[in-house]
Motif scaffolding. Structure first.
Motif, mmCIF file in Angstrom:
data_model
loop_
_atom_site.group_PDB
_atom_site.id
_atom_site.type_symbol
_atom_site.label_atom_id
_atom_site.label_comp_id
_atom_site.label_asym_id
_atom_site.label_seq_id
_atom_site.Cartn_x
_atom_site.Cartn_y
_atom_site.Cartn_z
ATOM 1 N N ASN A 297 30.862 30.603 42.743
ATOM 2 C CA ASN A 297 30.456 31.844 43.411
ATOM 3 C C ASN A 297 30.956 31.992 44.841
ATOM 4 N N SER A 298 31.248 30.890 45.523
ATOM 5 C CA SER A 298 31.758 30.951 46.903
ATOM 6 C C SER A 298 32.798 29.858 47.110
ATOM 7 N N PRO A 299 33.927 29.911 46.411
ATOM 8 C CA PRO A 299 34.923 28.853 46.557
ATOM 9 C C PRO A 299 35.385 28.740 48.008
ATOM 10 N N PRO A 300 35.650 27.510 48.478
ATOM 11 C CA PRO A 300 35.975 27.322 49.896
ATOM 12 C C PRO A 300 37.238 28.031 50.341
ATOM 13 N N LEU A 301 38.217 28.170 49.455
ATOM 14 C CA LEU A 301 39.365 29.042 49.716
ATOM 15 C C LEU A 301 39.200 30.281 48.843
ATOM 16 N N ALA A 302 39.010 31.432 49.482
ATOM 17 C CA ALA A 302 38.862 32.667 48.713
ATOM 18 C C ALA A 302 40.196 33.129 48.161
ATOM 19 N N VAL A 303 41.261 32.917 48.943
ATOM 20 C CA VAL A 303 42.617 33.309 48.545
ATOM 21 C C VAL A 303 43.531 32.110 48.771
ATOM 22 N N ASP A 324 59.294 38.061 45.244
ATOM 23 C CA ASP A 324 58.012 38.608 45.686
ATOM 24 C C ASP A 324 57.028 37.475 45.967
ATOM 25 N N LEU A 325 56.177 37.688 46.954
ATOM 26 C CA LEU A 325 55.105 36.754 47.277
ATOM 27 C C LEU A 325 53.845 37.125 46.499
ATOM 28 N N LEU A 326 53.205 36.116 45.914
ATOM 29 C CA LEU A 326 51.914 36.298 45.265
ATOM 30 C C LEU A 326 50.904 35.387 45.932
ATOM 31 N N VAL A 327 49.718 35.926 46.242
ATOM 32 C CA VAL A 327 48.604 35.113 46.724
ATOM 33 C C VAL A 327 47.487 35.228 45.699
ATOM 34 N N LEU A 328 46.746 34.150 45.524
ATOM 35 C CA LEU A 328 45.852 34.034 44.377
ATOM 36 C C LEU A 328 44.396 34.175 44.794
ATOM 37 N N GLY A 329 43.739 35.193 44.291
ATOM 38 C CA GLY A 329 42.351 35.468 44.632
ATOM 39 C C GLY A 329 41.409 34.573 43.848
ATOM 40 N N LEU A 330 41.152 33.378 44.357
ATOM 41 C CA LEU A 330 40.287 32.441 43.641
ATOM 42 C C LEU A 330 38.856 32.962 43.549
ATOM 43 N N ALA A 331 38.350 33.536 44.634
ATOM 44 C CA ALA A 331 36.995 34.086 44.620
ATOM 45 C C ALA A 331 36.899 35.256 43.647
ATOM 46 N N ALA A 332 37.901 36.127 43.665
ATOM 47 C CA ALA A 332 37.899 37.278 42.756
ATOM 48 C C ALA A 332 38.056 36.825 41.314
ATOM 49 N N GLY A 333 38.923 35.848 41.063
ATOM 50 C CA GLY A 333 39.131 35.361 39.707
ATOM 51 C C GLY A 333 37.891 34.711 39.124
ATOM 52 N N LEU A 354 38.161 28.134 39.553
ATOM 53 C CA LEU A 354 39.484 28.078 40.177
ATOM 54 C C LEU A 354 39.464 27.413 41.550
ATOM 55 N N ALA A 355 38.313 26.893 41.970
ATOM 56 C CA ALA A 355 38.160 26.440 43.352
ATOM 57 C C ALA A 355 39.161 25.360 43.748
ATOM 58 N N PHE A 356 39.573 24.509 42.796
ATOM 59 C CA PHE A 356 40.516 23.440 43.106
ATOM 60 C C PHE A 356 41.934 23.767 42.664
ATOM 61 N N SER A 357 42.210 25.062 42.423
ATOM 62 C CA SER A 357 43.503 25.474 41.898
ATOM 63 C C SER A 357 43.644 24.965 40.465
ATOM 64 N N SER A 358 44.883 24.854 39.992
ATOM 65 C CA SER A 358 45.126 24.450 38.612
ATOM 66 C C SER A 358 46.603 24.099 38.482
ATOM 67 N N GLY A 359 46.969 23.532 37.378
ATOM 68 C CA GLY A 359 48.372 23.245 37.130
ATOM 69 C C GLY A 359 48.883 22.059 37.937
ATOM 70 N N PRO A 360 50.205 21.961 38.116
ATOM 71 C CA PRO A 360 50.797 20.807 38.794
ATOM 72 C C PRO A 360 50.318 20.621 40.229
ATOM 73 N N THR A 402 42.111 36.049 55.992
ATOM 74 C CA THR A 402 42.823 36.315 54.740
ATOM 75 C C THR A 402 42.483 35.277 53.687
ATOM 76 N N TRP A 403 42.325 34.008 54.106
ATOM 77 C CA TRP A 403 42.274 32.899 53.160
ATOM 78 C C TRP A 403 40.875 32.410 52.826
ATOM 79 N N GLU A 404 39.903 32.634 53.696
ATOM 80 C CA GLU A 404 38.579 32.065 53.462
ATOM 81 C C GLU A 404 37.507 32.936 54.093
ATOM 82 N N SER A 405 36.260 32.705 53.648
ATOM 83 C CA SER A 405 35.099 33.339 54.254
ATOM 84 C C SER A 405 34.152 32.220 54.671
ATOM 85 N N ARG A 406 33.915 32.115 55.987
ATOM 86 C CA ARG A 406 33.123 30.997 56.510
ATOM 87 C C ARG A 406 31.760 31.472 56.989
ATOM 88 N N LEU A 407 30.749 30.676 56.690
ATOM 89 C CA LEU A 407 29.403 30.931 57.188
ATOM 90 C C LEU A 407 29.400 30.750 58.698
#
Length: 416
Positions: A297-303, A324-333, A354-360, A402-407
């Motif tokens: 619900n609140s991944p440490p990296l939102a994007v 093209d550049l793609l940035v990944l919305g982990l919080a949205a996903g 998705l909080a820890f990413s995925s793949g290689p 852009t990348w995170e939402s901090r308390l």
């Protein structure tokens, strides 16, 4: 004749990309700082699972909002490369070297910036070094520094668990892992935060981090120890000096910012829910389940930055063009209605977030971060019985980049 629809990120020939800026949503600025979730949902309604956006300096990018599309990008490095040297806006001179995006998106000689065999070679050094560090006592270090931080405010009866605890504890543990003196680790907290925050000071703080870690690597060449830096220097992968410093930087920034943010959010959830708090104190609730819920619900990296299209392709109904550049919305996903139509349903035992990413490029240090958080919560609750939130829960605020939402803060009180 090419009859494919034109990418919103690709300006017509002879026309600067900035021509389209007014049509795209910015992932920075006042609205993004206070309501990033609202922006993600508006973009999802307007564009679907992938949306064209602007990053700092009005640099165009695709924000991937859908869970399945994010997985596709993360799991397919042949289509979506991590190598910024193919980033079209960079190669064509539309991104300044002084851009605050460079510390997060620019190419450097580390495993995160490369794919294939170069990635495997460098990542092996990182994973082996982190594994050795974990064996040498992460939980012991976390326990020591958790008690040390609490000692500083235990007699006062009040504290801010963000600035007094969550921001510093992970860095102190990481300093011990890397072989940094404690004082230098404390000094680096602000610089790591500023790199993620962006803005005009991001590059200066990034340079400061690199300088301190460069000096550390030099010391460890002549004074080796049982630390991550020494492990990198002596690894069979044969890292050169620039590669060693780049990986020290990578581990320091990524591990500190994500772990401190996640710890703050876990403490927020515990202290705003008396049932969870009493369950943890009594031993009926396991802290790992609470951490798992926060990672959904609140991944440490939102994007997550960033991937670069290796060729023309289709994603989420949009035509993505090579470079093209793609940035990944982990919080949205993680809250994608297609996979979580009801976010109120328990995610206990479900680690597909998705909080820890995925793949290689999945985070190799996730076990270390979780250990730090579990120890931090356990020590805090046992040291400070009667711990309660000092303000109403709805008064707690967050600030996003852009990348995170901090308390912003987490004020608490307890019997001194």
């Amino acid at each position: 004749m090419n009859d494919q629809p034109e990418s919103p990120l690709q300006a017509p020939r002879g026309c600067p990309v900035a021509h389209h800026a007014a049509e795209l949503t910015r992932l920075y600025g006042p609205e993004a700082a206070t309501d990033p979730g609202g922006i993600y949902e508006r973009l999802r309604k307007e564009h679907g699972s992938v949306a064209p956006v602007l990053l700092e300096g009005d640099v165009p990018a695709w924000l991937v909002l859908g869970y399945r599309d994010t997985r596709r990008v993360l799991d397919n490095p042949r289509q979506f490369s991590r190598d910024a040297r193919i980033w079209r806006d960079w190669t064509q001179g539309r991104v300044e070297e002084s851009s605050p995006l460079i510390p997060m998106l620019g190419w450097r000689p580390d495993c995160v910036s490369q794919d294939g065999e170069p990635h495997r070679r460098l990542r092996s050094a990182v994973t082996d070094g982190l594994q050795a560090a974990a064996v040498r006592g992460i939980r012991r270090h976390a326990t020591h520094f958790a008690n040390k931080q609490i000692d500083a405010f235990a007699a006062t009866g009040r504290a801010d668990l963000v600035t007094d605890y969550a921001e510093y504890l992970p860095m102190l543990v990481l300093s011990r892992i890397l072989g940094l003196p404690e004082a230098e680790g404390r000094d680096l907290v602000e610089s790591c935060a500023q790199v993620l925050k962006g803005g005009e000071d991001a590059l200066a703080h990034n340079d400061r981090i690199v300088a301190i870690l460069g000096a550390l690597a030099e010391r460890k060449r002549t004074e080796p120890g049982g630390d991550f830096t020494t492990a990198l220097l002596g690894h069979a992968a044969g890292l050169d000096e620039e590669e060693v410093v780049s990986h020290l930087r990578l581990v320091l920034i990524a591990a500190h910012t994500t772990t401190s943010n996640l710890l703050a959010r876990v403490l927020q959830l515990i202290l705003t829910d008396t049932a969870r708090l009493s369950g943890l104190i009594s031993g009926q609730l396991n802290i790992s389940g609470v951490v798992e819920e926060v990672m959904w619900n609140s991944p440490p990296l939102a994007v997550l930055p960033g991937r670069f299209a290796a060729g023309d392709l289709e994603l989420g109904g949009h035509q993505i063009q090579e470079g093209d550049l793609l940035v990944l919305g982990l919080a949205a996903g993680n809250v994608d209605p297609e996979i979580r139509p009801d976010t109120g349903v328990s995610v206990q035992g479900n680690q597909a977030h998705l909080a820890f990413s995925s793949g290689p490029h999945e985070c190799p240090g996730q076990g270390i971060g979780q250990s730090i958080i579990e120890i931090a919560v356990d020590v805090l609750l046992h040291r400070l019985p009667g711990l309660t939130l000092a303000v109403p829960p709805d008064e707690l605020t967050s600030t996003a980049s852009t990348w995170e939402s901090r308390l912003d803060s987490l004020p608490v009180e307890f019997p001194a």
